[in-house]
Scaffold this active site. Structure first.
Site, PDB file in Angstrom:
ATOM      1  N   ALA A  26       2.744   2.825   2.109  1.00  0.00           N
ATOM      2  CA  ALA A  26       3.006   3.574   3.137  1.00  0.00           C
ATOM      3  C   ALA A  26       4.472   3.869   3.697  1.00  0.00           C
ATOM      4  O   ALA A  26       5.079   2.869   3.908  1.00  0.00           O
ATOM      5  CB  ALA A  26       1.953   3.152   4.335  1.00  0.00           C
TER       6      ALA A  26
ATOM      7  N   HIS B 256       3.961  -7.236   8.158  1.00  0.00           N
ATOM      8  CA  HIS B 256       5.246  -6.424   8.626  1.00  0.00           C
ATOM      9  C   HIS B 256       6.199  -7.244   9.348  1.00  0.00           C
ATOM     10  O   HIS B 256       6.707  -6.521  10.384  1.00  0.00           O
ATOM     11  CB  HIS B 256       4.778  -5.097   9.503  1.00  0.00           C
TER      12      HIS B 256
ATOM     13  N   THR C 123       8.957  -0.500   5.760  1.00  0.00           N
ATOM     14  CA  THR C 123       9.589  -0.564   4.467  1.00  0.00           C
ATOM     15  C   THR C 123      10.622   0.556   4.276  1.00  0.00           C
ATOM     16  O   THR C 123      11.935   0.287   3.864  1.00  0.00           O
ATOM     17  CB  THR C 123       8.842  -0.676   3.105  1.00  0.00           C
TER      18      THR C 123
ATOM     19  N   THR D  21       0.938  -1.375  -0.129  1.00  0.00           N
ATOM     20  CA  THR D  21       0.116   0.098  -0.165  1.00  0.00           C
ATOM     21  C   THR D  21       1.175   1.431   0.038  1.00  0.00           C
ATOM     22  O   THR D  21       0.314   2.364   0.212  1.00  0.00           O
ATOM     23  CB  THR D  21      -0.863   0.066   1.336  1.00  0.00           C
TER      24      THR D  21
END
Length: 518
Positions: free
Chosen positions: A107, A423, A469, A105
């Site tokens: 972010a 994550h 990330t 996504t």
């Protein structure tokens, strides 16, 4: 794709996600003669390789690309397959060129407070974060005109900003998006990170090629074995350096299969508990600020303008990371968007910082093979008392935030199944000293194994709540600088990795250039 065209390279990178691609790009940019091989067990989905599947305009083609990424297990979220771990039931992986970077996504918040890595100098880390933002094309203002975004942020700010430093107040979410000439935006995939390296003959990208083992010689990584997953043929590849960037579960798996088994390998598994809630903006606000747009993603691959994403930053006083999504930006549909004004339904996701313990781990069974013939995984994961307390606090915090935004759509917030965050971190964590609690040093070099680096969310040693990330790409930038130095110092020594005495000492010492332990 068949086996790699050559048998010797300067650098082999296993795993083509954001961090593996960062190593390729940084070495490509800073070592103009290096020959690089990038391996991935999954298929190539796009041209250029590593493109984000959401940018594919045709829904059928997009769905086919997602299915091609779903590997050998039952399908999870589109583009992923479920690991099948009872302790982490929602754990899912992608197997494709670009890795999760073809599905994410986008972010990219910066870590703050206790999320930061204490033994990496702050100014240096900030510079690496800036470079990571450049590689990912991070933009905090791409969707400033999203319907109701200012209203959502204004309501959250009134509730949460008091006492926060300016840079940790409610803000637009920094997103990895790429602008088009027509003013629209598309999601950044790892094709953006690779940039010109993806089309240069110095860089070879081999898809459907599994690395079952890193080849070692007297404590030095000298290359890898490569298996063509279509034909089953195997070949030994020599290299002066190897980077394993195969994600937080498959990276320790490959090290284990290669006989590289430091005490911390697979331990300190960190999955962020995720609590979700939803609210609808009040009708009077929707009526007063109505702003419907005509573009849809399916028309031409662009992100629809109502994709507002807001950010509630982690602070030590508010130890949660808030990701506030409107419609298209959410990986899970929030509502029937034909029944409501675009942007009026707001999904709130609060991520907790996990209580990181050595007991949370992934183990590997040398007597049982997975679908790829690698040692089978077994995940051990539980919530501690501290986690359970934090989860309850997060539920209360997100309920208050939903009430501030508008009318909550559910009776109470929901804790998603463990593994839902995607994550996963910590399983090859870095540390300032080789004391048994880390797998690599502060430059991502594996302790006591020369010529070998690890990359990915798995190197992050701290209890983060924010999307990881950007941090892992920044750490890959840091590691790549040391790898370039290694390649320069070993020039002229042939395909097998060799190091100078100074470089050898570097990989086994403590990080004396750092100032604090985690």
């Amino acid at each position: 794709m068949s086996l790699p065209s050559a048998t010797s390279y300067d650098l082999v990178v296993v795993g083509s996600g954001p961090t593996g691609s960062t190593y390729v790009r940084e070495v490509y940019d800073h070592h103009p003669t290096a020959r690089i091989l990038l391996l991935d067990a999954g298929p190539r989905l796009s041209d250029p390789p590593g493109g984000h599947v959401k940018n594919i305009p045709d829904p059928g083609e997009r769905a086919r690309a997602q299915r091609a990424s779903e590997g050998p297990g039952p399908a999870g979220r589109p583009g992923t397959w479920l690991l099948g771990a009872p302790d982490l039931p929602a754990a899912a992986l992608s197997t494709n060129v670009g890795g999760m970077g073809a599905h994410w996504t986008g972010a990219c918040p910066r870590p703050g407070g206790g999320e930061r890595i204490g033994f990496v100098p702050a100014a240096e880390m900030d510079a690496h974060l800036t470079r990571a933002e450049q590689l990912l094309c991070v933009d905090s203002h791409a969707f400033d005109q999203a319907p109701f975004a200012d209203e959502v942020r204004g309501r959250l700010s009134a509730l949460l900003d008091a006492g926060r430093p300016v840079h940790r107040r409610v803000a637009p979410m920094p997103l990895a998006v790429t602008g088009r000439p027509d003013g629209a935006h598309v999601w950044s995939g790892t094709d953006v990170v690779l940039g010109p390296a993806a089309r240069d003959e110095r860089v070879e990208i081999a898809d459907r090629c599994l690395c079952p083992r890193v080849v070692l010689d007297a404590g030095t990584a000298t290359g890898v074995m490569v298996r063509d997953l279509v034909t089953g043929e195997e070949r030994a590849i020599t290299a002066r350096a190897v980077v394993v960037a195969a994600d937080a579960l498959r990276t320790p798996q490959l090290l284990h299969a290669s006989g590289i088994r430091p005490p911390a390998l697979g331990r300190y598994l960190n999955d962020q508990p995720q609590i979700v809630h939803a609210a609808r903006l009040p009708d009077d606000v929707v009526t007063a600020h109505r702003a419907v747009t005509g573009r849809t993603r399916d028309e031409d691959g662009a992100i629809v303008p109502q994709s507002g994403v807001s950010w509630v930053p982690y602070t030590d006083a508010h130890p949660f990371h808030g990701q506030v999504m409107q419609l298209d930006a959410s990986p899970v549909p929030l509502a029937d968007d034909t029944a409501v004004e675009p942007g009026a339904i707001v999904g709130l996701g609060w991520f907790c910082a996990k209580d990181v313990t050595a007991d949370d781990r992934v183990e590997f069974d040398d007597t049982t093979a997975d679908a790829y013939g690698m040692p089978a995984m077994r995940v051990h994961h539980r919530y501690t008392e501290r986690d359970l307390t934090a989860i309850e606090q997060a539920k209360k915090a997100v309920a208050e935030a939903a009430a501030a935004v508008g009318v909550p759509l559910d009776d109470s917030p929901v804790l998603l199944p463990a593994g839902s965050s995607l994550h996963y971190q910590g399983t090859t964590r870095m540390g300032p000293a080789d004391d048994g609690t880390s797998v690599c040093d502060g430059h991502s070099r594996v302790w006591n194994t020369r010529g070998l680096w690890v990359a990915g969310n798995n190197v992050i040693p701290t209890a983060t709540a924010c999307n990881p990330t950007l941090t892992s790409v920044a750490l890959a930038v840091r590691g790549a600088r040391s790898l370039v130095d290694h390649l320069r110092s070993t020039a002229g020594h042939g395909g097998a990795a060799r190091q100078t005495a100074a470089d050898t000492a570097e990989t086994s010492r403590t990080d004396t250039d750092q100032t604090a332990a985690p």
